[in-house]
Design a protein around this motif. Structure first.
Motif, PDB file in Angstrom:
ATOM      1  N   VAL A  13     -16.915 -48.796   5.072  1.00 49.11           N
ATOM      2  CA  VAL A  13     -18.178 -49.418   5.458  1.00 49.11           C
ATOM      3  C   VAL A  13     -19.355 -48.898   4.633  1.00 49.11           C
ATOM      4  O   VAL A  13     -20.271 -49.657   4.289  1.00 49.11           O
ATOM      5  N   ASP A  14     -19.329 -47.614   4.300  1.00 44.96           N
ATOM      6  CA  ASP A  14     -20.474 -47.042   3.577  1.00 44.96           C
ATOM      7  C   ASP A  14     -20.596 -47.560   2.138  1.00 44.96           C
ATOM      8  O   ASP A  14     -21.574 -47.278   1.455  1.00 44.96           O
ATOM      9  N   GLN A  15     -19.607 -48.347   1.692  1.00 48.78           N
ATOM     10  CA  GLN A  15     -19.671 -48.937   0.361  1.00 48.78           C
ATOM     11  C   GLN A  15     -20.210 -50.376   0.386  1.00 48.78           C
ATOM     12  O   GLN A  15     -20.362 -51.001  -0.654  1.00 48.78           O
ATOM     13  N   LEU A  16     -20.464 -50.892   1.576  1.00 45.99           N
ATOM     14  CA  LEU A  16     -21.004 -52.243   1.710  1.00 45.99           C
ATOM     15  C   LEU A  16     -22.523 -52.223   1.542  1.00 45.99           C
ATOM     16  O   LEU A  16     -23.156 -51.170   1.491  1.00 45.99           O
ATOM     17  N   SER A  17     -23.107 -53.410   1.500  1.00 49.94           N
ATOM     18  CA  SER A  17     -24.566 -53.521   1.401  1.00 49.94           C
ATOM     19  C   SER A  17     -25.202 -52.991   2.680  1.00 49.94           C
ATOM     20  O   SER A  17     -24.554 -52.968   3.743  1.00 49.94           O
ATOM     21  N   PRO A  18     -26.450 -52.558   2.627  1.00 49.40           N
ATOM     22  CA  PRO A  18     -27.131 -52.079   3.837  1.00 49.40           C
ATOM     23  C   PRO A  18     -27.115 -53.109   4.963  1.00 49.40           C
ATOM     24  O   PRO A  18     -26.985 -52.750   6.139  1.00 49.40           O
ATOM     25  N   GLN A  19     -27.237 -54.379   4.601  1.00 50.31           N
ATOM     26  CA  GLN A  19     -27.240 -55.426   5.630  1.00 50.31           C
ATOM     27  C   GLN A  19     -25.888 -55.504   6.338  1.00 50.31           C
ATOM     28  O   GLN A  19     -25.817 -55.580   7.567  1.00 50.31           O
TER      29      GLN A  19
END
Length: 376
Positions: free
Chosen positions: A189-195
């Motif tokens: 998850v921490d590699q996804l966009s902030p949104q």
């Protein structure tokens, strides 16, 4: 301490000793030495021999009771897997239809699962460990990690407990047959966009400690977080179809995998099985070709395209979303065992583990591209 008291103490300690501990030490030596001390040095040899035999009998009883507890434990685990399987088959008519079809032409009582697979969110305890803990408690062993950088995923697989009569002696079908491998993946998850991270974390917050009940949620077919908004599902799907799938399916079985080499008819050959399924109107995942082959040529896999299910979102929309699918795997005999006769080949003689290239394509079974192709 008197002789009588010492003998009583020895017996009491033997009865209270954990049966697992008794099976992992040299129990005969330990108990014999206690018993020997409970008699005078001048005691007869016959009396000592009788005591030894009684001690051994007690240990045998403890070990037998341990095995009984072990069998009961496995029955409980199979019961949980059975609940997961029922939810899976109810939601995925294609999987049930294929299992019924294969059973109609093969041995209906010996359709074995190669592995079961689950998807998770790698955030705040809801990742791989949330589902793995159940299987580790029942003796499963963690094996290799697999990485999928483009999809922002990682996975671990777990091998069944060793030393149990499940490998080649089990004669049941499905979750009641040989215990399957377990494949659990997680979205980084921490590699996804902030949104995207914000959307996922919003629902994880509503789950709280729900990750502790991942197995229960899977067995009941329930989400541990609140039902999502359709707009959130759509937003996630744009960035990660895996994320969107997990948001609406949670810890549900992502797929079960038929072990084709354990079949009894010509369908034991995965190419023959693929052709058989296509001739009967089933669409296979075409990503990289219907048949996915590992670089060493020993692991062959294929899968159907996921079924779709009607899902009512919390903002009132009812939309079709991807559900689960069924996979097929043929594990060929390792080169060092190629001279074994067919009847001599056991599961440990075959290629084990998983392959990143194969799995990466199998993940596409729930993609929009494959689902659209399935209906087009």
């Amino acid at each position: 301490m008197t002789t009588k008291m010492l003998s009583l103490y020895s017996t009491t300690m033997t009865e209270k000793m954990p049966s697992l501990y008794l099976s992992t030490i040299n129990p005969h030596f330990s108990i014999i030495s206690w018993k020997k001390k409970s008699f005078p040095v001048t005691g007869s040899r016959n009396l000592f021999t009788t005591t030894v035999h009684a001690s051994r009998s007690k240990v045998d009883h403890q070990i037998s009771r341990s095995q009984g507890h072990e069998e009961e434990s496995l029955l409980l685990m199979r019961s949980v897997l059975g609940s997961m399987e029922r939810v899976y088959l109810k939601r995925n008519p294609t999987a049930k239809a294929i299992l019924d079809l294969v059973k109609s032409v093969d041995d209906a009582d010996h359709i074995c699962y190669d592995h079961l697979a689950f998807r998770t969110f790698g955030v705040k305890g809801h990742g791989i460990e949330s589902m793995a803990s159940f299987f580790l408690d029942y003796g499963y062993k963690q094996q290799e990690e697999l990485r999928f950088p483009a999809k922002k995923l990682k996975a671990l697989w777990f091998s069944p407990p060793s030393g149990l009569p499940h490998e080649d002696a089990a004669t049941g079908s499905g979750v009641n047959g040989p215990l399957p491998r377990i494949f659990i993946s997680e979205l980084l998850v921490d590699q996804l966009s902030p949104q995207a991270q914000g959307i996922i974390e919003k629902y994880i917050e509503t789950s709280g400690s729900g990750y502790k009940h991942a197995t229960l949620a899977s067995a009941l077919g329930s989400l541990t977080w609140k039902k999502p908004f359709f707009s959130d599902f759509q937003q996630l799907a744009k960035e990660s179809e895996y994320a969107a799938w997990t948001l609406v399916n949670g810890y549900a079985l992502n797929h079960v995998t038929i072990s084709t080499h354990r079949l009894k008819t010509h369908l034991t050959n995965i190419r023959a099985l693929n052709q058989f399924l296509q001739e009967n109107g089933f669409k296979l995942n075409s990503e990289g070709g219907a048949l996915k082959v590992s670089p060493d040529g020993l692991l062959l896999q294929s899968s159907t395209v996921a079924d779709s299910i009607s899902f009512k979102f919390s903002d009132g929309f009812t939309e079709s979303v991807p559900c689960s699918y069924i996979e097929f795997a043929e594990r060929l005999v390792l080169p060092q065992y190629k001279n074994l006769r067919k009847e001599e080949v056991k599961e440990f003689h075959r290629r084990d583990g998983f392959e990143v290239g194969n799995a990466d394509k199998i993940f596409e079974s729930t993609s929009k591209e494959q689902l659209t192709r399935r209906t087009g």
